[in-house]
Enzyme design. Sequence first.
Site, PDB file in Angstrom:
ATOM      1  N   GLY A  47       0.650  -1.195   0.154  1.00  0.00           N
ATOM      2  CA  GLY A  47      -0.208  -0.317  -0.089  1.00  0.00           C
ATOM      3  C   GLY A  47       0.874   1.361   0.177  1.00  0.00           C
ATOM      4  O   GLY A  47       1.602   1.553  -0.631  1.00  0.00           O
ATOM      5  N   GLU A  48       0.439   1.505   1.074  1.00  0.00           N
ATOM      6  CA  GLU A  48       1.673   3.097   1.477  1.00  0.00           C
ATOM      7  C   GLU A  48       1.830   3.503   2.657  1.00  0.00           C
ATOM      8  O   GLU A  48       1.115   3.586   3.031  1.00  0.00           O
ATOM      9  CB  GLU A  48       0.313   4.438   0.615  1.00  0.00           C
ATOM     10  CG  GLU A  48       1.161   5.808   0.710  1.00  0.00           C
ATOM     11  CD  GLU A  48       2.526   5.814  -0.062  1.00  0.00           C
ATOM     12  OE1 GLU A  48       2.530   5.246  -1.354  1.00  0.00           O
ATOM     13  OE2 GLU A  48       3.409   6.221   0.564  1.00  0.00           O
ATOM     14  N   SER A  49       3.329   3.382   2.943  1.00  0.00           N
ATOM     15  CA  SER A  49       3.610   3.346   4.089  1.00  0.00           C
ATOM     16  C   SER A  49       3.386   4.299   5.028  1.00  0.00           C
ATOM     17  O   SER A  49       3.594   4.754   6.045  1.00  0.00           O
ATOM     18  CB  SER A  49       4.890   2.825   3.712  1.00  0.00           C
ATOM     19  OG  SER A  49       5.814   3.860   3.413  1.00  0.00           O
ATOM     20  N   CYS A  78       5.442  -5.414   0.237  1.00  0.00           N
ATOM     21  CA  CYS A  78       6.492  -3.720  -0.072  1.00  0.00           C
ATOM     22  C   CYS A  78       6.246  -2.614   1.146  1.00  0.00           C
ATOM     23  O   CYS A  78       6.798  -3.001   1.799  1.00  0.00           O
ATOM     24  CB  CYS A  78       5.418  -4.385  -0.933  1.00  0.00           C
ATOM     25  SG  CYS A  78       6.352  -3.083  -2.213  1.00  0.00           S
ATOM     26  N   ARG A 106      13.022   3.234   0.291  1.00  0.00           N
ATOM     27  CA  ARG A 106      12.100   3.489  -0.544  1.00  0.00           C
ATOM     28  C   ARG A 106      11.566   3.532  -1.752  1.00  0.00           C
ATOM     29  O   ARG A 106      12.395   4.379  -2.851  1.00  0.00           O
ATOM     30  CB  ARG A 106      10.429   4.305   0.296  1.00  0.00           C
ATOM     31  CG  ARG A 106      10.341   4.030   2.170  1.00  0.00           C
ATOM     32  CD  ARG A 106       9.367   5.306   2.392  1.00  0.00           C
ATOM     33  NE  ARG A 106       7.950   5.093   1.327  1.00  0.00           N
ATOM     34  CZ  ARG A 106       7.095   6.161   1.452  1.00  0.00           C
ATOM     35  NH1 ARG A 106       7.578   7.061   1.997  1.00  0.00           N
ATOM     36  NH2 ARG A 106       6.299   6.660   0.526  1.00  0.00           N
ATOM     37  N   ILE A 136       5.714  -3.158  -7.315  1.00  0.00           N
ATOM     38  CA  ILE A 136       5.145  -2.076  -7.660  1.00  0.00           C
ATOM     39  C   ILE A 136       5.977  -1.130  -7.279  1.00  0.00           C
ATOM     40  O   ILE A 136       5.479  -1.135  -5.701  1.00  0.00           O
ATOM     41  CB  ILE A 136       4.030  -2.144  -7.390  1.00  0.00           C
ATOM     42  CG1 ILE A 136       3.573  -3.049  -8.129  1.00  0.00           C
ATOM     43  CG2 ILE A 136       3.057  -0.789  -7.465  1.00  0.00           C
ATOM     44  CD1 ILE A 136       1.783  -3.665  -7.813  1.00  0.00           C
ATOM     45  N   ARG A 137       6.264   0.577  -7.451  1.00  0.00           N
ATOM     46  CA  ARG A 137       7.743   1.092  -6.152  1.00  0.00           C
ATOM     47  C   ARG A 137       8.152   0.414  -4.745  1.00  0.00           C
ATOM     48  O   ARG A 137       7.518   0.795  -3.704  1.00  0.00           O
ATOM     49  CB  ARG A 137       6.432   2.427  -6.241  1.00  0.00           C
ATOM     50  CG  ARG A 137       5.982   3.255  -7.413  1.00  0.00           C
ATOM     51  CD  ARG A 137       4.621   3.674  -7.075  1.00  0.00           C
ATOM     52  NE  ARG A 137       4.212   3.779  -6.027  1.00  0.00           N
ATOM     53  CZ  ARG A 137       3.605   4.433  -4.660  1.00  0.00           C
ATOM     54  NH1 ARG A 137       4.098   4.848  -4.485  1.00  0.00           N
ATOM     55  NH2 ARG A 137       2.338   3.882  -4.077  1.00  0.00           N
ATOM     56  N   HIS A 172       5.327  -8.870  -4.128  1.00  0.00           N
ATOM     57  CA  HIS A 172       3.519  -9.027  -4.101  1.00  0.00           C
ATOM     58  C   HIS A 172       3.177 -10.272  -4.601  1.00  0.00           C
ATOM     59  O   HIS A 172       2.836 -10.065  -5.415  1.00  0.00           O
ATOM     60  CB  HIS A 172       2.591  -8.181  -4.520  1.00  0.00           C
ATOM     61  CG  HIS A 172       3.107  -6.656  -4.524  1.00  0.00           C
ATOM     62  ND1 HIS A 172       1.804  -6.076  -3.322  1.00  0.00           N
ATOM     63  CD2 HIS A 172       3.972  -5.179  -4.469  1.00  0.00           C
ATOM     64  CE1 HIS A 172       2.299  -5.137  -2.594  1.00  0.00           C
ATOM     65  NE2 HIS A 172       3.165  -4.469  -3.885  1.00  0.00           N
ATOM     66  N   GLU A 174       1.033 -12.148  -3.881  1.00  0.00           N
ATOM     67  CA  GLU A 174      -0.231 -12.480  -3.693  1.00  0.00           C
ATOM     68  C   GLU A 174      -0.790 -12.190  -4.141  1.00  0.00           C
ATOM     69  O   GLU A 174      -2.082 -12.439  -5.494  1.00  0.00           O
ATOM     70  CB  GLU A 174      -0.678 -11.225  -2.605  1.00  0.00           C
ATOM     71  CG  GLU A 174      -1.230  -9.670  -2.667  1.00  0.00           C
ATOM     72  CD  GLU A 174      -0.037  -9.304  -2.446  1.00  0.00           C
ATOM     73  OE1 GLU A 174       1.646  -9.961  -2.480  1.00  0.00           O
ATOM     74  OE2 GLU A 174       0.106  -8.098  -2.856  1.00  0.00           O
TER      75      GLU A 174
HETATM   76  N1  GLN Z   1       6.455   2.387  -2.598  1.00  0.00           N
HETATM   77  C1  GLN Z   1       4.953   2.522  -1.322  1.00  0.00           C
HETATM   78  C2  GLN Z   1       5.761   2.934  -0.237  1.00  0.00           C
HETATM   79  O1  GLN Z   1       6.985   3.888   0.095  1.00  0.00           O
HETATM   80  C3  GLN Z   1       4.502   0.833  -1.613  1.00  0.00           C
HETATM   81  C4  GLN Z   1       4.359   0.680  -2.290  1.00  0.00           C
HETATM   82  C5  GLN Z   1       3.727  -0.904  -2.280  1.00  0.00           C
HETATM   83  O2  GLN Z   1       2.978  -1.392  -0.823  1.00  0.00           O
HETATM   84  N2  GLN Z   1       3.260  -1.235  -3.343  1.00  0.00           N
HETATM   85  O3  GLN Z   1       4.443   2.986   0.636  1.00  0.00           O
END
Ligand code: GLN
Length: 203
Positions: A47-49, A78, A106, A136-137, A172, A174
Amino acid sequence: MIEVGVLELQGNYALHHNIFSDLGIRSKGVKLPKHLDGVDGLVIPGGESTTMSLLLDTFKLREPIKDFAKENSIMGTCAGLIMMAKKIEHETKVVPLNILDIMVNRNAYGRQIMSKKMSINLKLNNELMPLNSTLIRAPKIIDYGKDVMVLTMLENSPAAVMQNMHLGLSFHPELDGISIFHELLFNPSSKYYWNNLNKVDAA
Ligand code: GLN
């Protein structure tokens, strides 16, 4: 029968429940500290940390999760891996949980547009398991302590690490229907369960 919690504050949690259901393992959403009662493990999803870190404090989950980690397995994917780190390079907004003795950077595998599938070689009990999974990122693990075992490497950095009963992944599984990591951490009746393995070949 064991039951695993999936942190449902934000992000990509739904598919983890699908993986558990494929494995015949019960799972439930964790949104509040009381939801940790009675579960045997926890997944912190992607997600987004930055958001996840704020919400951990809003819902007063930070200390309960740290306590939970003393006795139970936690898997982070992630953003979840970022949350499990000890340190995050060049970062002030995310306060990590210090569950794995790793330092992460990150987004070091590139921006959203650079999201990609990568082939990953995992070796358990001398069996080679080639996997194709998604970044993903994604965070890069740029340093780690001596108690951290590296399970697989990507672009010269560890991308799956274990420390004691905890597991952190840059990618990921999943999203790709890969269940071996959930099995490794949470399925005591599997020959791939971390505590049943003869051998995890370090990458
Ligand atoms: N770049 C996101 C973060 O810094 C992590 C991306 C992800 O969980 N797919 O939280």
